[in-house]
Design a protein around this motif. Structure first.
Motif, mmCIF file in Angstrom:
data_model
loop_
_atom_site.group_PDB
_atom_site.id
_atom_site.type_symbol
_atom_site.label_atom_id
_atom_site.label_comp_id
_atom_site.label_asym_id
_atom_site.label_seq_id
_atom_site.Cartn_x
_atom_site.Cartn_y
_atom_site.Cartn_z
ATOM 1 N N TYR A 144 -0.051 20.991 4.891
ATOM 2 C CA TYR A 144 -0.633 21.926 3.656
ATOM 3 C C TYR A 144 0.429 22.892 3.393
ATOM 4 C CZ TYR A 144 -5.120 21.864 6.444
ATOM 5 O OH TYR A 144 -6.593 22.293 7.044
ATOM 6 N N THR A 145 0.328 21.737 1.950
ATOM 7 C CA THR A 145 1.269 22.605 0.952
ATOM 8 C C THR A 145 1.245 24.448 0.985
ATOM 9 O OG1 THR A 145 -0.123 22.539 -1.024
ATOM 10 C CG2 THR A 145 1.069 20.382 -0.367
ATOM 11 N N ASP A 146 2.968 24.350 1.145
ATOM 12 C CA ASP A 146 3.206 25.984 1.195
ATOM 13 C C ASP A 146 3.473 26.484 -0.358
ATOM 14 O OD1 ASP A 146 3.472 28.548 1.996
ATOM 15 O OD2 ASP A 146 5.954 28.371 2.277
ATOM 16 N N GLU A 147 2.088 27.014 -0.848
ATOM 17 C CA GLU A 147 2.250 27.632 -2.370
ATOM 18 C C GLU A 147 1.216 28.641 -2.760
ATOM 19 O OE1 GLU A 147 -0.173 24.602 -5.020
ATOM 20 O OE2 GLU A 147 -0.827 24.144 -2.675
ATOM 21 N N ASN B 281 -2.911 28.309 -1.129
ATOM 22 C CA ASN B 281 -3.651 27.096 -2.017
ATOM 23 C C ASN B 281 -5.046 27.057 -0.945
ATOM 24 O OD1 ASN B 281 -4.347 24.500 0.082
ATOM 25 N ND2 ASN B 281 -2.372 24.444 0.208
ATOM 26 N N MET C 229 5.384 18.973 2.443
ATOM 27 C CA MET C 229 4.087 19.183 3.148
ATOM 28 C C MET C 229 4.491 19.981 4.266
ATOM 29 S SD MET C 229 1.991 18.425 1.408
ATOM 30 C CE MET C 229 -0.249 17.587 2.252
#
Length: 392
Positions: free
Chosen positions: A329-332, A301, A1
């Motif tokens: 926040y996930t970095d995707e 996301n 994360m």
């Protein structure tokens, strides 16, 4: 994360497709890929002379997709069709995802050093309107020009064919081989009703004007509250990520446009934006983000959004929690295909702005909601925002 950061590593989506045997080529008796009246084994007319003026002839090969791969995302009462020019595999990642094996094979068999593919969708009034014929294709000023028209399967059938009355969307690809490959698309498309219009690769698959919802109220807010103060000393406010925002229209990393954001009030079906964007306590609403382009757009996301109130100190997040380190926040990269709509649903209460969202287990609204102008900003894209007025 990762902690909240600006998007620094979101890049365009590449494409991978399973290898498939060559299929979908034009067979004897199929529609002529170039003119509809027969041609050489490559689907062209066997003539490399100029077509007249500055238009140069090309070799062509058609693959009938049958259905419209876009879903269809566009509406037949808004346009006669849509299309795009595929100059490399990455231009068509969404098509690979939606296509059948024969269509994927047709794409896989294309040498993009020597050829490009034009993909066209149109529509007709009967179930037999599932074919698209191409004619007079050529290259002019690095642009693929020519005609495409809906054709009926009943035209070449032996005996009686029952064609049901139903709006039918169809799609077809034409592989174009030329000494100088086109970089753009300009085709005249005729639908099954005989209506014609010109399309280009810049048309996208959705008309922004046809989308539901509105962007923001007109004029200044009627109420501007003082700075937000939470009586709970343990409360830490979620940061406001965006300063300048793109109201309603924007893109993502590598895209200046293609995404449209709207706020939809399901209890209102009129065309007055100010009325639609006037919410009372307990009202339900949703925010919709639509990819109107003809290519995939990558975004962060879908939890990367803020809900802010305009106060005397500017835009301020209404949400927060007891531990700011948990605002992670996930970095995707999330692919949004052409015509796809991402939706966020809310109820205009303290709990209703949290439920179903990111970190709902430790976020809350503090202080209680006050009348004023609010905005939703999706910072997982190019800081796209919509606004509404809450009257309490």
């Amino acid at each position: 994360m990762n902690e909240i950061t600006r998007r620094t590593a979101l890049y365009g989506i590449g494409t991978t497709a399973a290898a498939a045997a060559l299929a979908g080529c034009v067979e004897d008796g199929d529609l002529d890929p170039g003119t509809g009246n027969g041609g050489d084994e490559n689907g062209g007319d066997g003539n490399d002379d100029d077509l007249g003026g500055d238009v140069t002839a090309v070799e062509t090969e058609v693959h009938q997709v049958g259905r419209a791969l876009s879903g269809p995302a566009w509406r037949h009462d808004d346009r006669v069709g849509t299309g795009l020019l595929i100059t490399e595999p990455g231009d068509a990642s969404w098509i690979y995802d939606e296509a059948d094996e024969e269509t994927v094979a047709f794409l896989e068999a294309t040498d993009f050093e020597e050829s490009v593919i034009a993909y066209v969708e149109s529509v007709g009034p009967t179930t037999c309107d599932s074919l698209i014929e191409f004619a007079e294709l050529g290259v002019s000023d690095a642009t693929l020009v020519g005609n495409a028209a809906v054709a009926s399967t009943a035209d070449d059938a032996d005996g009686d064919v029952a064609c049901g009355e139903a709006v039918t969307y169809s799609g077809a690809m034409v592989r174009v081989t030329a000494a100088s490959l086109p970089e753009r698309l300009r085709l005249t498309v005729t639908n099954g009703w005989g209506d014609s219009d010109e399309i280009s690769g810049a048309d996208g698959v959705r008309d922004p004007a046809s989308l539901d919802g509105f962007v923001r109220p007109s004029g200044e807010p009627a109420t501007v509250p003082a700075a937000l103060t939470c009586p709970d000393d343990e409360f830490e406010r979620h940061p406001s990520i965006a300063d300048d925002v793109n109201w309603g229209s924007g893109g993502s990393v590598g895209d200046d446009e293609g995404l449209e954001l709207r706020l939809v009030n399901p209890a209102y079906d009129g065309d007055d934006a100010d009325e639609a964007l006037r919410l009372e306590r307990g009202d339900e609403f949703r925010v919709e983000m639509t990819n109107v382009a003809a290519h995939d757009i990558g975004v962060g996301n879908h939890g990367k959004y803020t809900i802010e109130l305009y106060t005397e100190e500017g835009w301020t997040e209404v949400r927060g929690g007891d531990d700011a380190s948990r605002f992670a926040y996930t970095d995707e990269l999330v692919s949004t295909r052409p015509g796809e709509t991402v939706e966020w649903s809310f109820t205009m209460t303290e709990d209703g702005l949290i439920e179903g969202g990111p970190h709902e287990d430790h976020l809350r609204v503090c202080p209680d909601l006050e009348p004023g102008r609010y905005r939703f900003t999706f910072w997982g894209a190019d800081d796209l925002a919509v606004a509404f007025d809450y009257v309490g």
